[in-house]
Design an enzyme around this catalytic site. Structure first.
Site, PDB file in Angstrom:
ATOM      1  N   ASP A   4      17.957  -0.251  23.051  1.00 54.72           N
ATOM      2  CA  ASP A   4      16.960  -0.585  22.028  1.00 54.72           C
ATOM      3  C   ASP A   4      15.692   0.222  22.292  1.00 54.72           C
ATOM      4  O   ASP A   4      15.244   0.334  23.444  1.00 54.72           O
ATOM      5  CB  ASP A   4      16.682  -2.101  22.084  1.00 54.72           C
ATOM      6  N   GLN A  46      15.854 -10.881  11.456  1.00 59.88           N
ATOM      7  CA  GLN A  46      16.604  -9.629  11.311  1.00 59.88           C
ATOM      8  C   GLN A  46      15.739  -8.606  10.592  1.00 59.88           C
ATOM      9  O   GLN A  46      15.164  -8.903   9.534  1.00 59.88           O
ATOM     10  CB  GLN A  46      17.909  -9.868  10.532  1.00 59.88           C
ATOM     11  N   HIS A  71      24.169  -6.216  14.249  1.00 59.10           N
ATOM     12  CA  HIS A  71      24.077  -5.779  15.649  1.00 59.10           C
ATOM     13  C   HIS A  71      23.889  -6.998  16.532  1.00 59.10           C
ATOM     14  O   HIS A  71      23.289  -7.990  16.123  1.00 59.10           O
ATOM     15  CB  HIS A  71      22.936  -4.780  15.856  1.00 59.10           C
ATOM     16  N   HIS A 127      22.268  -8.128  20.102  1.00 61.20           N
ATOM     17  CA  HIS A 127      21.371  -7.736  21.196  1.00 61.20           C
ATOM     18  C   HIS A 127      21.965  -8.203  22.521  1.00 61.20           C
ATOM     19  O   HIS A 127      22.365  -9.374  22.659  1.00 61.20           O
ATOM     20  CB  HIS A 127      20.010  -8.431  21.050  1.00 61.20           C
TER      21      HIS A 127
END
Ligand code: 5GP
Ligand code: ZN
Length: 136
Positions: free
Chosen positions: A32, A95, A101, A103
């Site tokens: 990230d 979001q 996705h 995390h």
């Protein structure tokens, strides 16, 4: 199964470079850019699914198996003390990128992060009411 306007489609399919830590036929896992902690990564399906509601069962199964494998490996490599798996589903849930996705957030005893919520104090009746809504 790609959306030309989606940044995660571009990253997952290699059109935009990323700090990749894992790749197979169906998924790319990247660091990230705004990590909560050291090692914060995102599992991206290569196909475009907007959110959990659109994610096919088979992909959902694979995401969780991959998360398990990566969390174990990253715990060894990073020597972290725990892990949060987070999926923000929908704008109200935080979001910001509408390509599914998951995390993977390694946690360290003193990382100073707080991922959590303020606990409400519902009565037994209130819990019964919401239970009824969900199960009936
Ligand atoms: P969400 O809020 O949708 O659950 O999470 C989106 C995440 O994607 C955020 O943690 C944000 O830092 C990360 N992010 C947004 N754009 C990019 C990007 O272009 N590259 C990478 N590696 N991460 C991104
Ligand atoms: Zn996409």
């Amino acid at each position: 199964m790609r959306d030309d306007n989606c940044i995660f489609c571009k990253i997952a399919n290699g059109d935009i470079p990323s700090k990749e830590i894992y790749e197979d036929e169906e998924f790319k896992v990247i660091l990230d850019l705004g990590p909560a902690t050291k090692g914060h990564a995102l599992i991206l399906p290569k196909n475009h699914y907007r959110d959990l509601y659109e994610l096919p069962d088979e992909a959902a199964t694979k995401v969780m198996l991959l998360a398990k494998k990566l969390a174990s490996g990253m715990t060894q490599k990073l020597n972290c003390d725990g892990f949060n798996l987070v999926q923000n589903n929908g704008e109200a849930a935080g979001q910001t990128v509408f390509h599914f996705h998951l995390h993977l957030i390694p946690r360290y005893e003193d990382d100073g992060q707080t991922l959590g919520w303020k606990a409400m104090k519902p009565s037994g009746e209130e819990l019964d009411e919401v239970r009824k809504i969900i199960v009936e």
